[in-house]
Design a protein around this motif. Structure first.
Motif, PDB file in Angstrom:
ATOM      1  N   ARG A   7       0.876  -1.163  -0.131  1.00  0.00           N
ATOM      2  CA  ARG A   7       0.064   0.015  -0.183  1.00  0.00           C
ATOM      3  C   ARG A   7       0.827   1.378   0.007  1.00  0.00           C
ATOM      4  NH1 ARG A   7      -3.839  -0.879   5.029  1.00  0.00           N
ATOM      5  NH2 ARG A   7      -5.663  -2.190   4.169  1.00  0.00           N
ATOM      6  N   GLY A  13      -7.097   8.549   0.067  1.00  0.00           N
ATOM      7  CA  GLY A  13      -7.446   7.041  -0.163  1.00  0.00           C
ATOM      8  C   GLY A  13      -6.135   6.295  -0.096  1.00  0.00           C
ATOM      9  N   ASN A  15      -3.793   3.388  -2.019  1.00  0.00           N
ATOM     10  CA  ASN A  15      -3.549   2.722  -3.568  1.00  0.00           C
ATOM     11  C   ASN A  15      -2.662   1.502  -3.145  1.00  0.00           C
ATOM     12  OD1 ASN A  15      -4.996   4.705  -4.392  1.00  0.00           O
ATOM     13  ND2 ASN A  15      -3.085   5.747  -5.551  1.00  0.00           N
ATOM     14  N   HIS A  27      -3.868  -3.347  -9.437  1.00  0.00           N
ATOM     15  CA  HIS A  27      -3.929  -2.253  -8.666  1.00  0.00           C
ATOM     16  C   HIS A  27      -4.846  -2.451  -7.710  1.00  0.00           C
ATOM     17  CE1 HIS A  27      -0.499  -0.290 -10.616  1.00  0.00           C
ATOM     18  NE2 HIS A  27      -1.235  -0.438 -11.898  1.00  0.00           N
ATOM     19  N   ILE A  29      -7.675  -0.040  -4.705  1.00  0.00           N
ATOM     20  CA  ILE A  29      -7.859   1.273  -4.130  1.00  0.00           C
ATOM     21  C   ILE A  29      -8.755   0.973  -2.901  1.00  0.00           C
ATOM     22  CG2 ILE A  29      -7.883   2.763  -5.984  1.00  0.00           C
ATOM     23  CD1 ILE A  29     -11.029   2.383  -6.035  1.00  0.00           C
ATOM     24  N   ALA A  81     -12.925   5.332  -3.917  1.00  0.00           N
ATOM     25  CA  ALA A  81     -13.038   4.479  -2.649  1.00  0.00           C
ATOM     26  C   ALA A  81     -13.754   5.303  -1.833  1.00  0.00           C
ATOM     27  CB  ALA A  81     -11.510   4.519  -2.143  1.00  0.00           C
ATOM     28  N   ILE A  95      -4.679   2.970 -11.616  1.00  0.00           N
ATOM     29  CA  ILE A  95      -4.918   3.984 -10.800  1.00  0.00           C
ATOM     30  C   ILE A  95      -4.967   5.456 -11.472  1.00  0.00           C
ATOM     31  CG2 ILE A  95      -3.687   5.384  -8.980  1.00  0.00           C
ATOM     32  CD1 ILE A  95      -4.677   2.399  -7.957  1.00  0.00           C
ATOM     33  N   GLY A  99      -7.206   6.772  -4.168  1.00  0.00           N
ATOM     34  CA  GLY A  99      -8.201   6.054  -3.969  1.00  0.00           C
ATOM     35  C   GLY A  99      -9.381   5.949  -4.994  1.00  0.00           C
ATOM     36  N   GLY A 101      -9.644   4.548  -9.148  1.00  0.00           N
ATOM     37  CA  GLY A 101      -9.148   3.665 -10.261  1.00  0.00           C
ATOM     38  C   GLY A 101     -10.309   3.621 -11.494  1.00  0.00           C
TER      39      GLY A 101
END
Length: 131
Positions: A7, A13, A15, A27, A29, A81, A95, A99, A101
């Motif tokens: 992370r 957020g 990622n 990836h 989120i 997110a 991404i 947060g 995507g």
């Protein structure tokens, strides 16, 4: 099977990059870190087992088991997110911001296929969450 989620934390957020045995899967989120508060924080770093779960809303998806002071932490599709997650983890193809995507359903299908195959062969699936 061991999945590793690495992370990066941001105020808006979290990622991540999800890999299995060094091979990149997708990836991720999540919500920002807010001390594991229900519905507003990502889950703590640590080790968790995954299982299959079914609901009428999400159909088949993955559940993160035994998260301290939390329940129903899931892997499911989402692209934002803050708007779409309440502590869950969303696989994404790309991404687009903290947060955020893109193409979550595509990434979720890839992850679900991999994990369900292992679970169907009675293999345990461990998720390691780290920074």
């Amino acid at each position: 099977m061991v999945l590793v989620l690495k992370r990066q934390y941001f105020p808006e957020g979290t990622n991540g990059k999800l890999a299995c045995e060094g091979q990149f899967i997708c990836h991720t989120i999540e919500l920002p870190w807010k001390n594991n508060e229900t519905r507003v924080s990502c889950i703590p770093e640590g080790e968790y087992f995954l299982s299959k779960r079914y609901s009428t809303k999400l159909q088949w998806h993955l559940e993160v088991l035994d998260v301290q002071n939390r329940s129903l932490i899931l892997f499911h599709p989402a692209n934002n997110a803050l708007h779409d997650l309440h502590g869950c983890i969303a696989p994404v193809t790309k991404i687009s911001g903290p947060g955020l995507g893109l193409l979550s359903r595509k990434a979720f299908t890839k992850l679900k296929t991999l994990v369900f195959k292992a679970l169907d062969q009675n293999e345990s699936v461990l998720l390691l969450v780290e920074s």
